[in-house]
Design a protein around this motif. Structure first.
Motif, mmCIF file in Angstrom:
data_model
loop_
_atom_site.group_PDB
_atom_site.id
_atom_site.type_symbol
_atom_site.label_atom_id
_atom_site.label_comp_id
_atom_site.label_asym_id
_atom_site.label_seq_id
_atom_site.Cartn_x
_atom_site.Cartn_y
_atom_site.Cartn_z
ATOM 1 N N SER A 229 0.817 -1.215 0.000
ATOM 2 C CA SER A 229 0.000 0.000 0.000
ATOM 3 C C SER A 229 0.849 1.262 0.000
ATOM 4 C CB SER A 229 -0.928 0.013 1.221
ATOM 5 O OG SER A 229 -0.171 -0.045 2.428
ATOM 6 N N TYR A 275 -2.694 3.521 -6.721
ATOM 7 C CA TYR A 275 -2.011 3.995 -5.507
ATOM 8 C C TYR A 275 -2.055 5.520 -5.415
ATOM 9 C CZ TYR A 275 2.274 5.749 -3.250
ATOM 10 O OH TYR A 275 3.181 6.481 -2.525
ATOM 11 N N ARG A 278 -5.488 6.648 -4.387
ATOM 12 C CA ARG A 278 -5.724 6.346 -2.974
ATOM 13 C C ARG A 278 -4.981 7.328 -2.068
ATOM 14 N NH1 ARG A 278 -4.191 1.657 -3.386
ATOM 15 N NH2 ARG A 278 -2.075 1.791 -2.521
ATOM 16 N N THR A 281 -6.660 10.813 -2.090
ATOM 17 C CA THR A 281 -7.836 10.900 -1.220
ATOM 18 C C THR A 281 -7.436 10.951 0.243
ATOM 19 O OG1 THR A 281 -9.134 9.676 -2.858
ATOM 20 C CG2 THR A 281 -10.009 9.788 -0.621
ATOM 21 N N SER A 282 -6.423 10.183 0.610
ATOM 22 C CA SER A 282 -5.987 10.141 2.000
ATOM 23 C C SER A 282 -5.373 11.461 2.449
ATOM 24 C CB SER A 282 -4.981 9.003 2.189
ATOM 25 O OG SER A 282 -4.454 8.993 3.495
#
Length: 431
Positions: A229, A275, A278, A281-282
């Protein structure tokens, strides 16, 4: 007092238009408590004493550049706000190496995509700067950034992406041919190249160069990510992830007129693309970010970023900007300022040069400045000598114009002393 992170403003649904600023924003978003910092889209490098963005302000202390900001935050928090605290020696070495790799290769691709590709620059990048800059920076900074990006990518041999430069070169060749009295047949009615044409014909050399550049950048990161991740650790992001997000988000997210970089990333690195989405957004939240969110945070929807409206540009700042632009346009002053910036750049801690290399480049900058002073002194001395010789040779004479009235007065007094009576005819003839 809260820490303030000054950055270039939002564009392309991202909180900043610049990769290093995006990296700094993502690091602060992941490492710092939300109530401990503020995000200011000043979009003006002159707000920082170093003249660079991103810049972290803590009272009277200013820290510029991503790596320096990370080091300062770590020391300021005594290691509490450090995303790299759990990395071992091997991971730290990989962190440093891959961060340099992402910055060097990623910046070149971002320059080609947003600035060198004419259709993207004039259709997307330049209007984005116009919406986030204040006068007079909106007329001064975009051309400077455009020119700097083209200079940084000249060695790649992809100047043909700059259609305006191609057209200017074609016009110069056309004028030269007309002046010479002949125009080559293959130069008449030659259609203008387009980026889609350059990229669509696989036989074109540009296509292979761009394909090689994108592959050299995306494929190693895709392999490094694997099924994890984050790029280094299995679950927790590091400062390398922040650097990667800064450049990868500008490659993937912007909806450009010619999205060749986004298409290459999706085709060559699908896991890396997921990735990036993601991580985006984080770090930045799910809300679509607009320029108005940075300038009017109270009217913006809830955001994970602690925006603070930037202050209005002062008269002093406007004057400084105009004077700096004028100085950079003056041949003598621009050369001096260029040497000063070069010396300041190499003497910085994160220049990446050894002490011997820094000393050599600094000596070169000083020597160039001295040569400039000697050249100016020689020109001034030559002009002064020429003017002095012209005075000495009588080529230039200065007449005061004060002797002539005295001579007329003497002639008139002699005329009266002669005893002759003035005649009316003489008086009228004098008129």
């Amino acid at each position: 007092m809260k820490l303030q992170l000054h950055v270039w403003g939002p564009a392309f649904s991202l909180p900043s238009i610049e990769a290093q600023c995006l990296a700094a924003i993502s690091y602060c978003s992941l490492a710092l408590p939300k109530d401990s910092w503020e995000l200011v889209a000043s979009s003006d490098p002159s707000v920082s004493p170093t003249g660079e963005l991103p810049a972290l302000q803590n009272g009277s202390i200013w820290v510029s550049r991503f790596r320096n900001i990370v080091d300062y935050i770590r020391k300021y928090s005594n290691g509490e706000w450090d995303l790299d605290r759990d990395l071992d020696e091997s991971d730290r070495a990989d962190n440093t190496a891959f961060s340099s790799f992402v910055e060097s290769r990623g910046q070149a691709l971002i320059d080609l995509s947003l600035y060198v590709t004419s259709q993207n620059y004039y259709g997307n990048t330049s209007p984005a700067y116009g919406s986030l800059l204040q006068w007079p920076n909106q007329w001064i900074l975009p051309p400077k950034l455009h020119s700097a990006a083209k200079t940084r990518t000249e060695h790649l041999g992809l100047s043909s992406l700059d259609l305006q430069a191609m057209e200017d070169q074609r016009q110069r060749e056309h004028s030269a041919a007309v002046a010479a009295g002949h125009i080559p047949r293959n130069f008449i009615q030659q259609p203008r190249e387009t980026v889609s044409g350059l990229l669509g014909r696989t036989s074109q050399q540009n296509h292979f160069r761009i394909d090689a550049l994108t592959g050299e950048f995306f494929e190693p990161l895709e392999a490094m990510l694997g099924q994890k991740s984050s790029l280094l650790a299995a679950s927790t992001p590091s400062s390398l992830d922040c650097v990667a997000l800064g450049y990868l988000s500008l490659a993937l997210i912007p909806d450009l007129t010619q999205p060749w970089l986004r298409d290459a990333m999706r085709a060559k690195a699908p896991r890396l693309s997921a990735y990036t989405e993601r991580m985006r957004t984080s770090c930045f939240g799910e809300t679509r970010i607009e320029a108005v969110h940075a300038f009017s945070p109270e009217s913006a929807p809830p955001s994970s970023l602690p925006w603070r409206a930037p202050g209005r540009i002062s008269v002093t700042a406007v004057g400084t900007t105009l004077l700096s632009t004028l100085a950079d346009s003056t041949p003598f002053l621009s050369e001096i300022r260029r040497n000063n910036r070069l010396k300041q750049e190499v003497e910085s801690v994160d220049s990446g040069l050894s002490p011997r290399e820094r000393a050599a480049v600094s000596m070169y900058a000083d020597a160039s400045k001295k040569d400039m002073y000697v050249s100016v002194a020689a020109v001034v001395g030559g002009v002064a000598a020429l003017v002095g010789y012209m005075f000495h040779a009588g080529l230039i004479a200065i007449s005061s114009g004060e002797d002539e009235p005295e001579e007329e007065e003497e002639e008139f007094s002699d005329y009266l002393d002669s005893g002759e009576q003035p005649k009316v005819a003489d008086f009228l003839s004098g008129l």
